[in-house]
Design a protein around this motif. Sequence first.
Motif, PDB file in Angstrom:
ATOM      1  N   UNK A  54     -28.028  -4.736 -11.596  1.00  0.00           N
ATOM      2  CA  UNK A  54     -27.425  -4.392 -10.316  1.00  0.00           C
ATOM      3  C   UNK A  54     -27.983  -3.055  -9.849  1.00  0.00           C
ATOM      4  N   UNK A  55     -28.553  -3.069  -8.672  1.00  0.00           N
ATOM      5  CA  UNK A  55     -29.161  -1.859  -8.107  1.00  0.00           C
ATOM      6  C   UNK A  55     -28.284  -1.361  -6.950  1.00  0.00           C
ATOM      7  N   UNK A  56     -27.746  -0.134  -7.030  1.00  0.00           N
ATOM      8  CA  UNK A  56     -26.911   0.383  -5.940  1.00  0.00           C
ATOM      9  C   UNK A  56     -27.733   1.067  -4.857  1.00  0.00           C
ATOM     10  N   UNK A  57     -27.222   1.014  -3.659  1.00  0.00           N
ATOM     11  CA  UNK A  57     -27.812   1.766  -2.553  1.00  0.00           C
ATOM     12  C   UNK A  57     -26.699   2.180  -1.598  1.00  0.00           C
ATOM     13  N   UNK A  58     -26.912   3.272  -0.893  1.00  0.00           N
ATOM     14  CA  UNK A  58     -25.897   3.801   0.026  1.00  0.00           C
ATOM     15  C   UNK A  58     -26.441   3.745   1.444  1.00  0.00           C
ATOM     16  N   UNK A  59     -25.627   3.174   2.345  1.00  0.00           N
ATOM     17  CA  UNK A  59     -26.003   3.094   3.760  1.00  0.00           C
ATOM     18  C   UNK A  59     -24.791   3.505   4.595  1.00  0.00           C
ATOM     19  N   UNK A  60     -25.022   3.755   5.866  1.00  0.00           N
ATOM     20  CA  UNK A  60     -23.918   3.996   6.799  1.00  0.00           C
ATOM     21  C   UNK A  60     -23.250   2.648   7.086  1.00  0.00           C
ATOM     22  N   UNK A  61     -21.939   2.611   6.991  1.00  0.00           N
ATOM     23  CA  UNK A  61     -21.212   1.356   7.189  1.00  0.00           C
ATOM     24  C   UNK A  61     -21.373   0.877   8.638  1.00  0.00           C
ATOM     25  N   UNK A  62     -22.008  -0.285   8.843  1.00  0.00           N
ATOM     26  CA  UNK A  62     -22.245  -0.741  10.212  1.00  0.00           C
ATOM     27  C   UNK A  62     -21.090  -1.528  10.821  1.00  0.00           C
ATOM     28  N   UNK A  63     -20.076  -1.835  10.034  1.00  0.00           N
ATOM     29  CA  UNK A  63     -18.991  -2.702  10.524  1.00  0.00           C
ATOM     30  C   UNK A  63     -18.063  -1.932  11.455  1.00  0.00           C
ATOM     31  N   UNK A  64     -17.493  -2.664  12.414  1.00  0.00           N
ATOM     32  CA  UNK A  64     -16.537  -2.085  13.363  1.00  0.00           C
ATOM     33  C   UNK A  64     -15.388  -3.069  13.572  1.00  0.00           C
ATOM     34  N   UNK A  65     -14.192  -2.530  13.716  1.00  0.00           N
ATOM     35  CA  UNK A  65     -13.040  -3.360  14.049  1.00  0.00           C
ATOM     36  C   UNK A  65     -12.603  -4.298  12.951  1.00  0.00           C
ATOM     37  N   UNK A  66     -12.945  -3.996  11.689  1.00  0.00           N
ATOM     38  CA  UNK A  66     -12.544  -4.862  10.590  1.00  0.00           C
ATOM     39  C   UNK A  66     -11.097  -4.604  10.193  1.00  0.00           C
ATOM     40  N   UNK A  67     -10.503  -5.618   9.570  1.00  0.00           N
ATOM     41  CA  UNK A  67      -9.194  -5.455   8.943  1.00  0.00           C
ATOM     42  C   UNK A  67      -9.407  -5.257   7.443  1.00  0.00           C
ATOM     43  N   UNK A  68      -8.517  -4.520   6.836  1.00  0.00           N
ATOM     44  CA  UNK A  68      -8.629  -4.215   5.416  1.00  0.00           C
ATOM     45  C   UNK A  68      -7.411  -4.755   4.689  1.00  0.00           C
ATOM     46  N   UNK A  69      -7.653  -5.323   3.532  1.00  0.00           N
ATOM     47  CA  UNK A  69      -6.585  -5.911   2.719  1.00  0.00           C
ATOM     48  C   UNK A  69      -6.132  -4.911   1.659  1.00  0.00           C
ATOM     49  N   UNK A  70      -4.823  -4.711   1.568  1.00  0.00           N
ATOM     50  CA  UNK A  70      -4.242  -3.838   0.549  1.00  0.00           C
ATOM     51  C   UNK A  70      -3.398  -4.686  -0.393  1.00  0.00           C
ATOM     52  N   UNK A  71      -3.705  -4.636  -1.679  1.00  0.00           N
ATOM     53  CA  UNK A  71      -2.948  -5.365  -2.693  1.00  0.00           C
ATOM     54  C   UNK A  71      -2.157  -4.354  -3.527  1.00  0.00           C
ATOM     55  N   UNK A  72      -0.858  -4.588  -3.663  1.00  0.00           N
ATOM     56  CA  UNK A  72      -0.051  -3.627  -4.416  1.00  0.00           C
ATOM     57  C   UNK A  72       1.024  -4.331  -5.224  1.00  0.00           C
ATOM     58  N   UNK A  73       1.439  -3.645  -6.282  1.00  0.00           N
ATOM     59  CA  UNK A  73       2.527  -4.120  -7.140  1.00  0.00           C
ATOM     60  C   UNK A  73       3.210  -2.882  -7.709  1.00  0.00           C
ATOM     61  N   UNK A  74       4.429  -2.613  -7.257  1.00  0.00           N
ATOM     62  CA  UNK A  74       5.143  -1.384  -7.606  1.00  0.00           C
ATOM     63  C   UNK A  74       6.563  -1.734  -8.039  1.00  0.00           C
ATOM     64  N   UNK A  75       7.047  -1.066  -9.067  1.00  0.00           N
ATOM     65  CA  UNK A  75       8.409  -1.280  -9.555  1.00  0.00           C
ATOM     66  C   UNK A  75       9.212   0.013  -9.482  1.00  0.00           C
ATOM     67  N   UNK A 204       8.218  -4.694  -5.951  1.00  0.00           N
ATOM     68  CA  UNK A 204       7.595  -5.117  -4.689  1.00  0.00           C
ATOM     69  C   UNK A 204       6.122  -5.412  -4.954  1.00  0.00           C
ATOM     70  N   UNK A 205       5.690  -6.587  -4.515  1.00  0.00           N
ATOM     71  CA  UNK A 205       4.292  -6.982  -4.711  1.00  0.00           C
ATOM     72  C   UNK A 205       3.848  -7.816  -3.522  1.00  0.00           C
ATOM     73  N   UNK A 206       2.587  -7.673  -3.164  1.00  0.00           N
ATOM     74  CA  UNK A 206       2.085  -8.474  -2.052  1.00  0.00           C
ATOM     75  C   UNK A 206       0.835  -7.886  -1.450  1.00  0.00           C
ATOM     76  N   UNK A 207       0.594  -8.267  -0.208  1.00  0.00           N
ATOM     77  CA  UNK A 207      -0.609  -7.839   0.507  1.00  0.00           C
ATOM     78  C   UNK A 207      -0.229  -7.295   1.880  1.00  0.00           C
ATOM     79  N   UNK A 208      -0.990  -6.313   2.309  1.00  0.00           N
ATOM     80  CA  UNK A 208      -0.881  -5.789   3.663  1.00  0.00           C
ATOM     81  C   UNK A 208      -2.258  -5.901   4.311  1.00  0.00           C
ATOM     82  N   UNK A 209      -2.278  -6.202   5.592  1.00  0.00           N
ATOM     83  CA  UNK A 209      -3.538  -6.292   6.329  1.00  0.00           C
ATOM     84  C   UNK A 209      -3.490  -5.250   7.442  1.00  0.00           C
ATOM     85  N   UNK A 210      -4.375  -4.266   7.346  1.00  0.00           N
ATOM     86  CA  UNK A 210      -4.314  -3.101   8.223  1.00  0.00           C
ATOM     87  C   UNK A 210      -5.673  -2.890   8.885  1.00  0.00           C
TER      88      UNK A 210
END
Length: 395
Positions: A54-75, A204-210
Amino acid sequence: MAFRSPLRKFDFFQKTVEDARIKTASGGLITLISSAIVLFVILLEWIQYRKVVVVPEIVVNPSHGERMEINFNVTFAKIPCQLLSVDVLDISGEFQQDVQHSVSKTRLSPEGKVISVDNLLLNDPENDQDPLNTTPEEKTCGDCYGAADFAPVDTPGCCNTCNAVREAYGRANWGIGDVDAFKQCKEEHFKENYEAQKVEGCNLAGQLFVNRMAGNFHIAPGRSSQNGINHIHDTRDFSKEKELHDMSHTIHHLSFGPPLDPSIAKENPLDNMVKKTNIPDYRYEYFIKCVSHQFIPLKAGTGIIDTNRYAVTQHERPIHGGPEEKLPSHINHRGGVPGLWFHIDISPMRVIHRQIQGNTLGGFLTNVLSLLGGCVTLAAFIDRSLYEVKKLKKT
């Protein structure tokens, strides 16, 4: 043939007569050792050729207007589910209040055993009909007690359950005194169920879309509301029973997006984080820096994984302010809402993890041929040296 004779002067690989060749024991040993070394190194080159790296590389993120998924599980060990809400805020002004459709709440006994899952409302979860309805065909519009303009969207102007009345009052930023003043709450035995559940814990466990932008999501006691730029939690029910509650919690899991390929996956910084306190009015803040990560597999048929990794720093304080326990010279400011606050900042960069073959076929063949030539030359040099040394000793 005659045309072959002129070519002989270009022959660098001169031959000797078979009778003139001398075989020695040291030469045989050197041949066996060099052959074993050649085979071993060829095997290593083959493994490297077949290996996927696996070869890593860094670029400027070209995406715009994306939604992000948050997964959490807290007691929370000492806060019941009916007091906790999950809210999302971002800098664009989007506000997700008391997210429930993608979040499961599990009631826990004081000993940590599961009582029920998704029994979020204090009314009977087995009955989806409105308590004010006599039959499914004859629906009655329940009174919102002055908050009809803030009634649920699916029953405009009507509050047919205790939870609907409470939500309408929350949207109107009105306080609730005795819930038994509401017919719906009295019929659903809201107060009795609340008394029975107040010593419980909650998972509490689940997903948030932000939106993929700076903001926060938090888990805090009390029904929330938004008043202009001010985010408010009604913590009166929580404050009445402070001796029963505290903000001790365990973050079993927190991630932003789907998991990465196991070859590069790492444990998330906040996974299995345990925090203990005996103070109910306590605020934990986690400052998270999210960086977009993309995994591009070698096989074309396998999908690309777009996800995020994060780094985190944290701070905790009592909301009544005062000097820090570990560093008394630092004075915490007073105010705020108790709970868990996850402040998210987004990096403009993207890290791409690209799978490639460890070596090309041409590279593999070149390395093998170079190895053969080098080993043969070195072995011949060593053998000749030993032979000359033996000749000198005999003379």
